[in-house]
Scaffold this motif. Structure first.
Motif: not given
Length: 147
Positions: A63-67
């Motif tokens: 699951t990618p992190k970030g906004t």
């Protein structure tokens, strides 16, 4: 207003929202930021920023992190209820928030999302699975932050 036109307007709003209302009045930008959800991968939990309600989710190590901006996408693939809320495209793969996917019963996803153990809830290919009630609420949000 015809449902198809309304759907198109909603889709456009969701697609435009990730720009974070650049050049828009502060009130618009503040509203969009208020309609944000935060997924804490260390807790496998999704929280709504405006009412501070939190819910368990299924996530994956990928699951990618970030906004990210959220976009409503229709799908005819089985198990998704006709739509998913996309947040990041990588090649042919769309990372998305969607209802718990139960097409492989041996994965016991409904059991696992209800588990108090975070390790039980880390099991997807990177998408974020949520309960039906949480999904319906998510349809009205614009921004996802994954930490």
């Amino acid at each position: 207003m015809p449902p198809r036109l309304l759907s198109g307007i909603l889709c456009c709003l969701l697609t435009a929202a990730p720009v974070f209302a650049q050049g828009q009045p502060d009130a618009v930008n503040a509203y969009i930021q208020k309609k944000k959800v935060i997924v804490d991968t260390s807790k496998a939990e999704l929280c709504f920023a405006d009412d501070r309600q939190c819910y368990p989710v299924l996530i994956g190590v990928a699951t990618p992190k970030g906004t990210f901006g959220l976009t409503l996408n229709s799908t005819d693939k089985p198990g998704y209820g006709g739509e998913v809320i996309g947040f990041k495209q990588e090649g042919d793969f769309l990372f998305a928030l969607h209802r718990v996917w139960n097409q492989i019963p041996s994965e016991r996803r409904n059991e696992r999302i209800a588990s108090p153990s975070v390790s039980d809830r880390i099991m997807t290919n990177g998408c974020i699975n949520v309960s039906d009630a949480v999904y319906e609420k998510l349809r009205h949000y614009f921004v996802l932050e994954v930490i």
